[in-house]
Design a protein around this motif. Structure first.
Motif, PDB file in Angstrom:
ATOM      1  N   ASP A 115       0.866  -1.185   0.000  1.00  0.00           N
ATOM      2  CA  ASP A 115       0.000   0.000   0.000  1.00  0.00           C
ATOM      3  C   ASP A 115       0.900   1.232   0.000  1.00  0.00           C
ATOM      4  N   CYS A 153      -2.649   0.600 -14.613  1.00  0.00           N
ATOM      5  CA  CYS A 153      -2.301  -0.235 -13.457  1.00  0.00           C
ATOM      6  C   CYS A 153      -3.315  -1.366 -13.298  1.00  0.00           C
ATOM      7  N   PHE A 211      -4.029  -2.745 -10.540  1.00  0.00           N
ATOM      8  CA  PHE A 211      -4.499  -2.691  -9.152  1.00  0.00           C
ATOM      9  C   PHE A 211      -5.292  -1.416  -8.935  1.00  0.00           C
ATOM     10  N   ASP A 212      -5.965  -1.331  -7.790  1.00  0.00           N
ATOM     11  CA  ASP A 212      -6.771  -0.144  -7.468  1.00  0.00           C
ATOM     12  C   ASP A 212      -5.877   1.051  -7.157  1.00  0.00           C
ATOM     13  N   CYS A 215      -2.222   3.558  -3.579  1.00  0.00           N
ATOM     14  CA  CYS A 215      -2.080   2.469  -4.542  1.00  0.00           C
ATOM     15  C   CYS A 215      -2.077   1.145  -3.802  1.00  0.00           C
ATOM     16  N   MET A 216      -2.753   0.153  -4.363  1.00  0.00           N
ATOM     17  CA  MET A 216      -2.821  -1.173  -3.752  1.00  0.00           C
ATOM     18  C   MET A 216      -1.870  -2.142  -4.446  1.00  0.00           C
ATOM     19  N   GLY A 217      -0.829  -1.609  -5.072  1.00  0.00           N
ATOM     20  CA  GLY A 217       0.150  -2.425  -5.775  1.00  0.00           C
ATOM     21  C   GLY A 217       1.308  -1.547  -6.204  1.00  0.00           C
TER      22      GLY A 217
END
Length: 75
Positions: free
Chosen positions: A2, A25, A27-28, A59-61
């Protein structure tokens, strides 16, 4: 992973560049100011934010190219 980064977007071209990078991306990616949280992959959503303020990106990635975009607008 995160990641949180504060950014400043001004001109519509900067918003378009940022949203385009976020959309790539897998990811979220969220962008927030105070209590408002918007999907950073939404051009209209990001344009609806108060762009005179510092915004926080979550960012979750991880993506190397997106990190370069974040660094370009970092405060």
């Amino acid at each position: 992973m995160d990641l949180r980064q504060d950014i400043k977007l001004g001109a519509p071209e900067e918003v378009r560049d940022f949203v385009s990078a976020a959309a790539k991306c897998a990811f979220d990616v969220d962008i927030s100011y105070n209590r408002f949280i918007i999907d950073a992959k939404s051009l209209l959503g990001v344009l609806s934010m108060d762009l005179t303020k510092i915004l926080t990106v979550s960012c979750m990635g991880y993506d190397c190219q997106f990190e370069q975009t974040l660094n370009k607008y970092a405060v």
